[in-house]
Design a protein around this motif. Structure first.
Motif, PDB file in Angstrom:
ATOM      1  N   ARG A 144       0.874  -1.172   0.000  1.00  0.00           N
ATOM      2  CA  ARG A 144       0.000   0.000   0.000  1.00  0.00           C
ATOM      3  C   ARG A 144       0.913   1.225   0.000  1.00  0.00           C
ATOM      4  O   ARG A 144       1.529   1.556   1.011  1.00  0.00           O
ATOM      5  CB  ARG A 144      -0.928  -0.017   1.205  1.00  0.00           C
ATOM      6  N   ALA A 145       0.996   1.851  -1.164  1.00  0.00           N
ATOM      7  CA  ALA A 145       1.766   3.086  -1.302  1.00  0.00           C
ATOM      8  C   ALA A 145       0.795   4.260  -1.265  1.00  0.00           C
ATOM      9  O   ALA A 145      -0.352   4.150  -1.713  1.00  0.00           O
ATOM     10  CB  ALA A 145       2.549   3.088  -2.611  1.00  0.00           C
ATOM     11  N   TYR A 146       1.245   5.370  -0.731  1.00  0.00           N
ATOM     12  CA  TYR A 146       0.429   6.579  -0.715  1.00  0.00           C
ATOM     13  C   TYR A 146       0.991   7.559  -1.739  1.00  0.00           C
ATOM     14  O   TYR A 146       2.162   7.944  -1.668  1.00  0.00           O
ATOM     15  CB  TYR A 146       0.403   7.193   0.679  1.00  0.00           C
ATOM     16  N   ALA A 147       0.145   7.902  -2.703  1.00  0.00           N
ATOM     17  CA  ALA A 147       0.547   8.804  -3.775  1.00  0.00           C
ATOM     18  C   ALA A 147      -0.149  10.142  -3.583  1.00  0.00           C
ATOM     19  O   ALA A 147      -1.376  10.203  -3.417  1.00  0.00           O
ATOM     20  CB  ALA A 147       0.190   8.217  -5.140  1.00  0.00           C
ATOM     21  N   LEU A 148       0.615  11.208  -3.604  1.00  0.00           N
ATOM     22  CA  LEU A 148       0.096  12.569  -3.474  1.00  0.00           C
ATOM     23  C   LEU A 148       0.163  13.240  -4.843  1.00  0.00           C
ATOM     24  O   LEU A 148       1.246  13.466  -5.384  1.00  0.00           O
ATOM     25  CB  LEU A 148       0.920  13.349  -2.444  1.00  0.00           C
ATOM     26  N   ILE A 173      -4.644  12.526  -1.927  1.00  0.00           N
ATOM     27  CA  ILE A 173      -3.855  11.364  -1.530  1.00  0.00           C
ATOM     28  C   ILE A 173      -4.600  10.109  -1.969  1.00  0.00           C
ATOM     29  O   ILE A 173      -5.755   9.896  -1.584  1.00  0.00           O
ATOM     30  CB  ILE A 173      -3.629  11.321  -0.011  1.00  0.00           C
ATOM     31  N   PHE A 174      -3.959   9.299  -2.773  1.00  0.00           N
ATOM     32  CA  PHE A 174      -4.520   8.019  -3.190  1.00  0.00           C
ATOM     33  C   PHE A 174      -3.787   6.883  -2.474  1.00  0.00           C
ATOM     34  O   PHE A 174      -2.567   6.942  -2.298  1.00  0.00           O
ATOM     35  CB  PHE A 174      -4.377   7.823  -4.705  1.00  0.00           C
ATOM     36  N   GLY A 175      -4.533   5.874  -2.087  1.00  0.00           N
ATOM     37  CA  GLY A 175      -3.911   4.645  -1.620  1.00  0.00           C
ATOM     38  C   GLY A 175      -3.732   3.725  -2.804  1.00  0.00           C
ATOM     39  O   GLY A 175      -4.713   3.293  -3.424  1.00  0.00           O
ATOM     40  N   VAL A 176      -2.505   3.452  -3.187  1.00  0.00           N
ATOM     41  CA  VAL A 176      -2.219   2.672  -4.396  1.00  0.00           C
ATOM     42  C   VAL A 176      -1.747   1.276  -3.981  1.00  0.00           C
ATOM     43  O   VAL A 176      -0.785   1.139  -3.225  1.00  0.00           O
ATOM     44  CB  VAL A 176      -1.146   3.359  -5.265  1.00  0.00           C
ATOM     45  N   ASP A 177      -2.438   0.270  -4.488  1.00  0.00           N
ATOM     46  CA  ASP A 177      -2.095  -1.114  -4.175  1.00  0.00           C
ATOM     47  C   ASP A 177      -1.304  -1.721  -5.325  1.00  0.00           C
ATOM     48  O   ASP A 177      -1.698  -1.607  -6.492  1.00  0.00           O
ATOM     49  CB  ASP A 177      -3.354  -1.937  -3.920  1.00  0.00           C
ATOM     50  N   LEU A 178      -0.204  -2.370  -4.975  1.00  0.00           N
ATOM     51  CA  LEU A 178       0.667  -3.007  -5.963  1.00  0.00           C
ATOM     52  C   LEU A 178       1.095  -4.364  -5.434  1.00  0.00           C
ATOM     53  O   LEU A 178       1.093  -4.613  -4.220  1.00  0.00           O
ATOM     54  CB  LEU A 178       1.908  -2.155  -6.237  1.00  0.00           C
ATOM     55  N   ILE A 179       1.474  -5.248  -6.344  1.00  0.00           N
ATOM     56  CA  ILE A 179       1.931  -6.584  -5.955  1.00  0.00           C
ATOM     57  C   ILE A 179       3.318  -6.827  -6.512  1.00  0.00           C
ATOM     58  O   ILE A 179       3.659  -6.332  -7.604  1.00  0.00           O
ATOM     59  CB  ILE A 179       0.952  -7.673  -6.434  1.00  0.00           C
ATOM     60  N   LEU A 180       4.128  -7.543  -5.756  1.00  0.00           N
ATOM     61  CA  LEU A 180       5.483  -7.890  -6.175  1.00  0.00           C
ATOM     62  C   LEU A 180       5.539  -9.352  -6.560  1.00  0.00           C
ATOM     63  O   LEU A 180       4.978 -10.212  -5.873  1.00  0.00           O
ATOM     64  CB  LEU A 180       6.479  -7.630  -5.035  1.00  0.00           C
ATOM     65  N   LEU A 232      -2.303  -2.752  -8.952  1.00  0.00           N
ATOM     66  CA  LEU A 232      -3.608  -3.374  -8.774  1.00  0.00           C
ATOM     67  C   LEU A 232      -4.724  -2.338  -8.875  1.00  0.00           C
ATOM     68  O   LEU A 232      -5.666  -2.516  -9.638  1.00  0.00           O
ATOM     69  CB  LEU A 232      -3.680  -4.096  -7.427  1.00  0.00           C
ATOM     70  N   GLU A 233      -4.635  -1.266  -8.082  1.00  0.00           N
ATOM     71  CA  GLU A 233      -5.700  -0.268  -8.116  1.00  0.00           C
ATOM     72  C   GLU A 233      -5.288   1.003  -7.391  1.00  0.00           C
ATOM     73  O   GLU A 233      -4.364   1.002  -6.573  1.00  0.00           O
ATOM     74  CB  GLU A 233      -6.981  -0.822  -7.493  1.00  0.00           C
ATOM     75  N   PHE A 234      -5.995   2.091  -7.724  1.00  0.00           N
ATOM     76  CA  PHE A 234      -5.930   3.345  -6.995  1.00  0.00           C
ATOM     77  C   PHE A 234      -7.180   3.434  -6.117  1.00  0.00           C
ATOM     78  O   PHE A 234      -8.288   3.166  -6.586  1.00  0.00           O
ATOM     79  CB  PHE A 234      -5.935   4.544  -7.955  1.00  0.00           C
ATOM     80  N   ASN A 235      -7.007   3.829  -4.861  1.00  0.00           N
ATOM     81  CA  ASN A 235      -8.132   3.982  -3.948  1.00  0.00           C
ATOM     82  C   ASN A 235      -8.262   5.438  -3.531  1.00  0.00           C
ATOM     83  O   ASN A 235      -7.318   6.027  -2.989  1.00  0.00           O
ATOM     84  CB  ASN A 235      -7.933   3.122  -2.701  1.00  0.00           C
TER      85      ASN A 235
END
Length: 500
Positions: A273-277, A401-408, A427-430
């Motif tokens: 869960r990355a936070y993108a501004l 601020i978006f919560g961005v979900d990614l998978i490794l 995966l998605e932007f929240n």
């Protein structure tokens, strides 16, 4: 020179956890601010609105760019799963036509790109699948037919179905054959009205009870039918838009119980869960505070048992996590700071159901992965800005601020001793992410993160410069890191945003 003009601010979120942190960040960072959580008026809103999307007023900021709001008015191209897929697909087609490489594209050498391969589906009833499988989904049909010919012990390609408008894992399912896909959509069908038509002579009380039951089913309030799926059923007639994606192979796993005296034994799947501004029109920053959210069940390759598939090892949404007995798991037990993974052993699932070590996490690996995460997020926002049409309109007096979900996941070929930089897949932007899932242990990290938002997106907008920042007049460039945020992308909106 620092401005001391007081700023009026409206701060309101449904979660007291989030609202308290925002108020503390504003009070600690701005020299003079008057904060209220009373709903603003349309005619005279405060200069700053940092609130849930549904609580803000947009008319005045639309007409007057001296007002700052904490959300873009239009951003469906990012936050709706099916629209994000379509936007990125269009962007990749344009990039290919221009001969430009993209971190979102699947590498020519194999592996997974920045977004999973997939298809968008617009369907209201299960019987509409027939035409879709012959037309738009013919490639999916071929793969599902091949899967159906495999034995139970043979490895097959799996797919994941996600409703475009749902969140909190509502409606997420996995399948590998056409029969399984049809069963999912039949499960989502609304109840038949035939029996109600036959019971017209029932008394008024029975009619009222039937109406209430229908309303509960339509709004997913009646959980009795959802027990086996953890209450995640949806109705296709209400959602319509779905995205189907390839289930990513070779996920990177970790054992949260690993220590100096306890080697890694069981692998657990996770997502980042990355936070993108995103600020103005536009810059993109990624917070140094990045989380790893783990599944509560050990990972196992997807496999149906008596026609049922256990989703727990595969879905890492914190709202779904339970232990082996079905009891909810304390969130703090499954949420780790990304940077705290250093020293753990990365595990890969093997065909025999075991886990193979692939190397230790180092500081260099963490930095390389963080940089790749930033690149994927930045180019996704760029895709939305270029190809999102009316689905993403970036305005100069907004930030979000978006919560961005990614998978490794592991690349197709890896060294036996050195942990490779992983494939990073979006995966998605929240929108309005659930910050409370961070838990109490890491709450102080979020406070520092929000203070950084004030210093990057709010204070400069109002011409406020703290004395200790007066020597930093040089604008941030891509790669610069300040206030706990790294700039990963920037661009310009074509034309002028604003009212006609």
């Amino acid at each position: 020179m620092a401005s001391t003009e007081p700023i009026t601010a409206f701060v309101s979120f449904p979660s007291p956890y989030t609202e308290t942190l925002l108020v503390r960040a504003l009070a600690a960072t701005l020299p003079a601010v008057s904060i209220s959580n009373d709903p603003p008026s349309e005619e005279n809103p405060p200069k700053l609105q940092w609130a849930d999307y549904d609580l803000m007023t947009f008319d005045k900021p639309h007409a007057n760019d001296s007002y700052l709001i904490s959300s873009y008015v239009y951003r469906k191209a990012l936050i709706r799963k099916h629209q994000l897929h379509t936007t990125v697909a269009e962007y990749l087609a344009k990039s290919s036509h221009r001969g430009e490489s993209s971190v979102l594209a699947a590498p020519a050498s194999g592996g997974v790109g920045g977004i999973p391969k997939g298809w968008t589906v617009d369907v209201q009833f299960a019987d509409e699948l027939d035409e879709l499988l012959m037309d738009d989904l013919y490639e999916l049909q071929e793969t599902m037919d091949a899967n159906a010919q495999l034995g139970d012990d043979e490895e097959r390609q799996w797919f994941i179905l996600k409703p475009g408008f749902a969140d909190r894992a509502q409606g997420i399912r996995m399948f590998s054959t056409e029969d399984e896909l049809r069963a999912i959509f039949e499960e989502f069908e609304p109840p038949s009205d035939d029996e109600d038509d036959e019971d017209d002579e029932d008394d008024d009380e029975d009619d009222d009870e039937s109406a209430l039951a229908k309303q509960a089913a339509a709004t997913n309030l009646d959980d009795d039918d959802d027990d086996e799926e953890g209450g995640t059923n949806v109705l296709i007639s209400q959602l319509r838009h779905f995205v189907i994606q390839e289930y990513l192979p070779r996920p990177m796993l970790f054992d949260l119980e690993e220590s100096a005296t306890s080697p890694a034994v069981l692998g657990q799947k996770f997502h980042l869960r990355a936070y993108a501004l995103v600020t103005g029109g536009w810059t993109v920053h990624v917070a140094h505070t990045m989380l790893a959210l783990f599944s509560g069940a050990p990972y196992a390759s997807p496999q149906t048992v008596d026609g049922e598939l256990d989703l727990r090892p595969h879905l890492t949404n914190t709202c779904l996590q339970t232990d082996g007995f079905g009891a909810p798991v304390v969130q703090d037990d499954l949420v780790r700071l990304f940077w705290d993974l250093e020293g753990l052993t990365a595990l890969a699932a093997t065909p025999n159901g075991r886990y193979a070590p692939r190397g230790k996490v180092t500081a260099e690996w963490l930095e390389a992965t963080f940089a790749k995460v930033g690149a994927v997020i930045a180019e996704s926002v760029k895709a939305g800005a270029e190809c999102g049409s009316f689905g993403l309109q970036l305005m100069p007096n907004a930030f979000e601020i978006f919560g961005v979900d990614l998978i490794l996941s592991f690349p197709p070929t890896t060294s036996a001793s050195t942990l490779p930089t992983p494939d990073v897949t979006l995966l998605e932007f929240n929108a309005s992410p659930d910050f409370q899932q961070t838990g109490e242990t890491l709450r102080h990290k979020l406070l520092d993160m929000f203070k950084g938002v004030v210093q990057i997106s709010i204070a400069p907008f109002f011409g406020i410069q703290r004395e200790e920042e007066e020597d930093r007049e040089k604008p941030m460039e891509i790669g610069d890191e300040r206030h706990g945020w790294r700039m990963v992308g920037k661009g310009e909106v074509r034309g002028n945003w604003g009212p006609n």
